[in-house]
Write a protein that holds these residues in place. Structure first.
Motif, PDB file in Angstrom:
ATOM      1  N   GLU A  12       0.936  -1.267   0.078  1.00  0.00           N
ATOM      2  CA  GLU A  12      -0.014   0.035  -0.148  1.00  0.00           C
ATOM      3  C   GLU A  12       0.842   1.111  -0.046  1.00  0.00           C
ATOM      4  OE1 GLU A  12      -2.999  -0.026   3.109  1.00  0.00           O
ATOM      5  OE2 GLU A  12      -3.930  -1.915   2.460  1.00  0.00           O
ATOM      6  N   PRO A  13       0.435   2.311  -0.697  1.00  0.00           N
ATOM      7  CA  PRO A  13      -0.782   2.485  -1.671  1.00  0.00           C
ATOM      8  C   PRO A  13      -0.735   1.350  -2.642  1.00  0.00           C
ATOM      9  CG  PRO A  13       0.096   4.567  -0.990  1.00  0.00           C
ATOM     10  CD  PRO A  13       1.196   3.508  -0.690  1.00  0.00           C
ATOM     11  N   ALA A  14      -1.696   0.692  -2.980  1.00  0.00           N
ATOM     12  CA  ALA A  14      -1.749  -0.314  -4.033  1.00  0.00           C
ATOM     13  C   ALA A  14      -2.101   0.284  -5.333  1.00  0.00           C
ATOM     14  CB  ALA A  14      -2.812  -1.198  -3.529  1.00  0.00           C
ATOM     15  N   THR A  15      -1.102   0.440  -6.038  1.00  0.00           N
ATOM     16  CA  THR A  15      -1.185   1.020  -7.451  1.00  0.00           C
ATOM     17  C   THR A  15      -1.546   0.099  -8.434  1.00  0.00           C
ATOM     18  OG1 THR A  15       1.042   1.084  -7.925  1.00  0.00           O
ATOM     19  CG2 THR A  15      -0.074   3.164  -7.050  1.00  0.00           C
ATOM     20  N   GLU A  16      -0.841  -1.361  -8.142  1.00  0.00           N
ATOM     21  CA  GLU A  16      -1.376  -2.596  -9.002  1.00  0.00           C
ATOM     22  C   GLU A  16      -1.638  -3.798  -8.097  1.00  0.00           C
ATOM     23  OE1 GLU A  16       3.212  -3.693  -9.901  1.00  0.00           O
ATOM     24  OE2 GLU A  16       2.055  -2.685 -11.503  1.00  0.00           O
ATOM     25  N   SER A  17      -2.448  -4.699  -8.515  1.00  0.00           N
ATOM     26  CA  SER A  17      -2.586  -5.849  -7.857  1.00  0.00           C
ATOM     27  C   SER A  17      -3.111  -6.909  -8.631  1.00  0.00           C
ATOM     28  CB  SER A  17      -3.499  -5.616  -6.609  1.00  0.00           C
ATOM     29  OG  SER A  17      -4.064  -6.759  -6.221  1.00  0.00           O
ATOM     30  N   PRO A  18      -3.059  -8.235  -8.513  1.00  0.00           N
ATOM     31  CA  PRO A  18      -3.368  -9.162  -9.464  1.00  0.00           C
ATOM     32  C   PRO A  18      -5.011  -9.062  -9.241  1.00  0.00           C
ATOM     33  CG  PRO A  18      -1.535 -10.048  -8.122  1.00  0.00           C
ATOM     34  CD  PRO A  18      -1.973  -8.788  -7.340  1.00  0.00           C
ATOM     35  N   LEU A  19      -5.560  -8.720  -8.260  1.00  0.00           N
ATOM     36  CA  LEU A  19      -6.867  -8.486  -8.381  1.00  0.00           C
ATOM     37  C   LEU A  19      -7.535  -7.425  -9.118  1.00  0.00           C
ATOM     38  CD1 LEU A  19      -7.373  -9.206  -4.257  1.00  0.00           C
ATOM     39  CD2 LEU A  19      -7.798 -10.853  -6.176  1.00  0.00           C
TER      40      LEU A  19
END
Length: 531
Positions: free
Chosen positions: A263-270
């Protein structure tokens, strides 16, 4: 001269005024937390630092905080504070553990509804001028089974609200007793049963070594087909890549995430997957919760700086200035005894009995008991403190009793902890010698005299010839250096215990080598806070 507090994150004007009303000079710079260099440049001028999540109290910042006495975190999470560094400098770290519980629980329920009815996706479609009524077929909440991983303060609120929605609730929590589960109206189960039966799963546990990746690829595979998973607790509890694959395969029907591994999450597999709802760590983001924790942290910091009172401290017991010199070493002892039992116990605890013998019976046993309970729970709840531990234990329905008696043995005073689980009873006793250091004097009824070190190995075995040599050789071959080695047994050829104080952590592979000996019943690595 009045103490000075720097507020480097957003706090309400009402909270800032509390400092002023109580005689504390306050410098309100709510944007400063994002400027690491400027913050480090001026932090040495302050006695207190009040923060939310934007300010990072790193080891570097703490090193520059030459006058700092207290860091107050408005909220429960202290991931942005280097607690060991603060403890070394004698800086108290406070949080506000219960100010945002309802808000976080409500957000979990909101995400569950959003995932069940695909509300965000339907909103985007409708506002784009489409009318895709048949595309967004949802499922009802009523009558479904909710699996709650972690039935503590926030998880308990989720359980209550879910029951009100007509859901069947399964709870997995190592500290939840059968009586407390019955009182809550939930069914206490093991994790595998929860995974196999739950239509929805929601997580409400802290991030610890035991909970990290609790929904791993293997455990996600054990879930019921069509399950929907909600995480408003901590990023890293769920393997995001494995969950993404399970969603793509259709095994998992949807997910609602408020927290992420990074975090901050600028990308995620979800991100971008169908029927996945993501929010930017909004669990505590309501007007009411933000105000509550802000007011609470201002009150706590003011009380400490003006009166010396300590509450909701992560790294210091709540004791008065008068009691501190006498009580401090016994507080440490109580924490060690609790930590020993907490690390050794795998099954839910039903009862806790604490015996105060001799001089300890005349002390502030409430503080001692709180320290012991904090040590007991800490292996599962990393940010527990002396204030929150008794509340957590009570919420779990665990019975706690204190017994006080005059001196009965060779020691001027000692503390003995006995815990009863659904499968066994375990006891450990300790005292403090003239050097102020805690020592183990009895484990499972077997007398011994053992130093307490940061890294230790506990070994239980049958008393047979050659065991000392076997242990020493095995550890020596593994390059594990033994600082101290203490033994005890109940009788010749009976049960024996070894406590080894070693110079560093011990790998599970080494423990496996020890337990490969038929005479060894158990070998476990233990870690204690002995600072």
């Amino acid at each position: 001269m009045a103490p000075r507090v720097l507020v480097s994150d957003e706090l309400s004007e009402t909270a800032v005024q509390i400092f002023r009303d109580r005689g504390v000079e306050v410098d309100f710079q709510p944007k400063l937390g994002k400027d690491k260099e400027k913050l480090a440049e001026i932090i040495g001028n302050y006695d207190g630092l009040a923060i939310r999540s934007a300010t990072k109290a790193t080891e570097k910042l703490i090193a520059a905080a030459t006058n700092l006495k207290v860091i107050g975190r408005a909220g429960i999470g202290v991931d942005n504070v280097d607690i060991p560094a603060a403890s070394k400098r004698g800086i108290i770290v406070m949080n506000t553990p219960f100010g945002n519980s309802i808000t976080t629980a409500e957000h979990a329920i909101a995400l569950m509804f959003a995932v069940a009815r695909q509300i965000p996706q339907a909103d985007v479609s409708t506002q784009a001028g489409k009318w895709e009524k048949s595309k967004f077929m949802g499922v009802e909440i009523t009558g479904k089974t909710l699996g709650v991983i972690g039935a503590g303060n926030i998880g308990g609120i989720v359980c209550k609200k879910a029951i009100g929605l007509g859901m069947h609730v399964l709870a997995y929590d190592p500290f939840l007793s059968n009586d407390r589960a019955q009182e809550m109206g939930v069914t206490k189960v093991e994790l595998d049963e929860l995974l196999a039966k739950a239509d929805f799963i929601t997580l409400h546990v802290p991030m610890t070594d035991k909970t990290r990746g609790i929904l791993s690829k293997e455990n996600i595979a054990k879930t019921k087909p069509g399950v929907r998973i909600i995480n408003c607790a901590r990023g890293g509890l769920v393997d995001e890549a494995a969950l993404a694959e399970a969603i793509k395969s259709g095994h998992v029907a949807g997910a609602g995430f408020d927290v992420f591994e990074v975090e901050p999450a600028t990308e995620s597999p979800l991100f971008g997957l169908p029927n996945v709802v993501c929010t930017p760590h909004l669990g505590a983001s309501t007007t009411e919760a933000q105000e509550n924790v802000a007011l609470q942290v201002a009150e706590q910091m003011s009380d400490y700086l003006m009166k010396g009172a300590v509450s909701n401290a992560i790294n210091m017991p709540s004791i008065t200035a008068e009691e501190a010199p006498i009580l401090k070493p016994f507080i440490r002892l109580a924490d060690v005894l609790g930590s020993f039992a907490g690390q050794m116990t795998e099954n839910p605890i039903k009862e806790i009995e604490i015996l105060y013998d001799g001089v300890t019976s005349t002390m502030n046993t409430k503080a001692l008991t709180s320290a012991l309970l904090a040590g007991l729970i800490r292996p599962l709840v990393a940010d527990v403190n002396m204030v929150s531990a008794p509340i957590m234990v009570k919420e779990k329905g665990i019975i706690v009793s204190e017994v006080k008696r005059d001196k009965t043995g060779v020691y001027d005073g000692y503390i003995k902890l006995t815990i009863t689980t659904e499968k066994q009873t375990r006891s450990v006793a300790g005292t403090v010698f003239s050097d102020g250091k805690p020592r183990f004097i009895q484990i499972k009824g077997i007398n011994m005299d053992a130093d307490v070190g940061q890294n230790m190995i506990y070994i239980s075995n049958t008393d047979v010839p050659g065991m000392i040599g076997f242990m020493g050789t095995t550890l020596g071959n593994a390059k594990v250096n033994i600082a101290n080695f203490q033994l005890g047994r109940d009788k010749e050829g009976g049960d024996a215990i070894a406590l080894l104080y070693v110079d560093g952590p011990v790998d599970q592979a080494v423990l496996n080598q020890l337990t490969a000996n038929p005479a060894v019943k158990q070998a476990k690595s233990l870690v204690f806070n002995v600072d």
